[in-house]
Design a protein around this motif. Structure first.
Motif, short mmCIF file in Angstrom:
data_model
loop_
_atom_site.label_atom_id
_atom_site.label_comp_id
_atom_site.label_asym_id
_atom_site.label_seq_id
_atom_site.Cartn_x
_atom_site.Cartn_y
_atom_site.Cartn_z
N ASN A 82 0.83 -1.21 0.00
CA ASN A 82 0.00 0.00 0.00
C ASN A 82 0.86 1.26 0.00
OD1 ASN A 82 -2.44 -1.38 -0.08
ND2 ASN A 82 -2.61 -1.46 2.14
N GLN A 83 1.91 1.28 0.81
CA GLN A 83 2.79 2.43 0.87
C GLN A 83 3.51 2.65 -0.46
OE1 GLN A 83 3.05 4.63 3.58
NE2 GLN A 83 1.23 3.44 4.06
N LEU A 84 3.94 1.57 -1.08
CA LEU A 84 4.65 1.69 -2.35
C LEU A 84 3.73 2.17 -3.47
CD1 LEU A 84 7.01 -1.41 -2.15
CD2 LEU A 84 7.61 1.02 -1.83
N LEU A 85 2.48 1.76 -3.43
CA LEU A 85 1.53 2.24 -4.44
C LEU A 85 1.25 3.73 -4.25
CD1 LEU A 85 -0.88 -0.82 -4.68
CD2 LEU A 85 0.89 -0.11 -6.30
N ILE A 86 1.20 4.19 -3.01
CA ILE A 86 1.05 5.63 -2.74
C ILE A 86 2.24 6.40 -3.31
CG2 ILE A 86 1.09 7.36 -0.88
CD1 ILE A 86 -0.61 5.31 0.77
N LEU A 87 3.42 5.80 -3.22
CA LEU A 87 4.63 6.42 -3.76
C LEU A 87 4.75 6.27 -5.28
CD1 LEU A 87 7.19 5.32 -1.01
CD2 LEU A 87 6.21 7.61 -1.35
N LYS A 88 3.74 5.66 -5.89
CA LYS A 88 3.68 5.48 -7.35
C LYS A 88 4.79 4.59 -7.89
CE LYS A 88 0.62 9.18 -8.28
NZ LYS A 88 -0.45 8.74 -7.44
N VAL A 89 5.16 3.59 -7.11
CA VAL A 89 6.13 2.60 -7.57
C VAL A 89 5.42 1.70 -8.59
CG1 VAL A 89 7.40 0.54 -6.83
CG2 VAL A 89 7.52 2.64 -5.48
N SER A 90 6.07 1.45 -9.72
CA SER A 90 5.43 0.66 -10.77
C SER A 90 5.92 -0.79 -10.82
CB SER A 90 5.64 1.32 -12.14
OG SER A 90 7.01 1.44 -12.41
N ASN A 91 7.00 -1.08 -10.11
CA ASN A 91 7.54 -2.44 -10.07
C ASN A 91 8.03 -2.73 -8.66
OD1 ASN A 91 10.41 -4.07 -10.30
ND2 ASN A 91 8.81 -4.96 -11.56
N ILE A 92 7.62 -3.89 -8.13
CA ILE A 92 8.10 -4.35 -6.83
C ILE A 92 8.74 -5.71 -7.07
CG2 ILE A 92 7.47 -5.00 -4.47
CD1 ILE A 92 4.95 -3.19 -4.82
N TRP A 93 9.95 -5.89 -6.56
CA TRP A 93 10.64 -7.15 -6.78
C TRP A 93 11.48 -7.54 -5.57
CZ3 TRP A 93 16.05 -7.78 -7.41
CH2 TRP A 93 16.79 -6.60 -7.43
N CYS A 94 11.90 -8.80 -5.58
CA CYS A 94 12.78 -9.30 -4.52
C CYS A 94 13.49 -10.54 -5.01
CB CYS A 94 11.98 -9.62 -3.25
SG CYS A 94 10.83 -10.99 -3.43
N ASN A 95 14.53 -10.89 -4.32
CA ASN A 95 15.18 -12.19 -4.49
C ASN A 95 14.67 -13.04 -3.34
OD1 ASN A 95 16.69 -11.50 -6.78
ND2 ASN A 95 18.26 -10.55 -5.51
N ALA A 96 13.73 -13.93 -3.64
CA ALA A 96 13.06 -14.72 -2.61
C ALA A 96 13.76 -16.06 -2.41
CB ALA A 96 11.61 -14.96 -3.01
N TYR A 139 17.60 -19.16 -4.37
CA TYR A 139 16.72 -18.00 -4.52
C TYR A 139 16.12 -17.97 -5.92
CZ TYR A 139 19.01 -15.78 -0.48
OH TYR A 139 19.50 -15.49 0.76
N ARG A 140 15.04 -17.21 -6.04
CA ARG A 140 14.47 -16.85 -7.33
C ARG A 140 14.04 -15.39 -7.28
NH1 ARG A 140 13.08 -20.84 -11.12
NH2 ARG A 140 13.16 -22.90 -10.22
N LYS A 141 14.26 -14.69 -8.38
CA LYS A 141 13.76 -13.33 -8.46
C LYS A 141 12.24 -13.41 -8.65
CE LYS A 141 14.05 -8.95 -10.87
NZ LYS A 141 14.65 -8.20 -11.97
N MET A 142 11.51 -12.56 -7.90
CA MET A 142 10.06 -12.47 -8.02
C MET A 142 9.73 -11.01 -8.24
SD MET A 142 8.66 -15.62 -5.94
CE MET A 142 7.10 -15.32 -6.53
N SER A 143 8.66 -10.76 -9.02
CA SER A 143 8.36 -9.40 -9.38
C SER A 143 6.86 -9.22 -9.66
CB SER A 143 9.16 -9.04 -10.65
OG SER A 143 8.91 -7.74 -11.06
#
Length: 140
Positions: free
Chosen positions: A91-105, A132-136
């Motif tokens: 929710n916070q990242l969407l408020i900041l207008k982030v268009s991509n969220i990713w991680c190395n899970a 790990y795998r990258k997730m996005s």
């Protein structure tokens, strides 16, 4: 105390270190959990009462946010705490207008990230002997 009493707030990068180490790298020296860019990143913590039980750090570059060092103390895992923290972060990242969220899970956590509609990108890779795998996920 149960997970419905979880309070989520921004925390200092140094507050994440004990949980990062205990959960993710218990056999490594304390310096192992310190990340380049920690001072500039966003850090969130989930508290039950006064006890910090879950942490996650967010590194934002342009319109992309990387989730790093997501960790919940073992005795509080599988109680919905990580899910609440992740929902708050999204929710916070969407408020900041982030268009991509990713991680190395870590491979053993892929289903957790799938619950947030994150998709696997690429092949399995190893860091320090852990798979790990990258997730996005992209937001248009």
């Amino acid at each position: 105390m149960n997970s419905t009493n979880l309070i989520i707030r921004n925390i200092l990068h140094t507050e994440t270190y004990p949980i990062r180490r205990e959960v993710l790298w218990p056999n490594s020296p304390p310096s192992f959990v310190v990340l380049e860019g920690d001072r500039e990143a966003l850090h969130f913590g989930g508290f039950l009462g006064d006890q910090l039980v879950c942490v996650c750090s967010i590194f934002i570059e342009n319109n992309s946010a990387q989730l790093r060092k997501f960790a919940t103390l073992q005795q509080f895992q599988c109680q919905g705490i990580g899910t609440q923290l992740m929902s708050h972060i999204f929710n916070q990242l969407l408020i900041l207008k982030v268009s991509n969220i990713w991680c190395n899970a870590r491979e053993d956590a892929l289903s957790f990230y799938r619950n947030f509609s994150m998709k696997e990108c690429g092949n399995c890779f190893y860091k320090h002997g852990i798979a790990y795998r990258k997730m996005s996920i992209d937001y248009g």
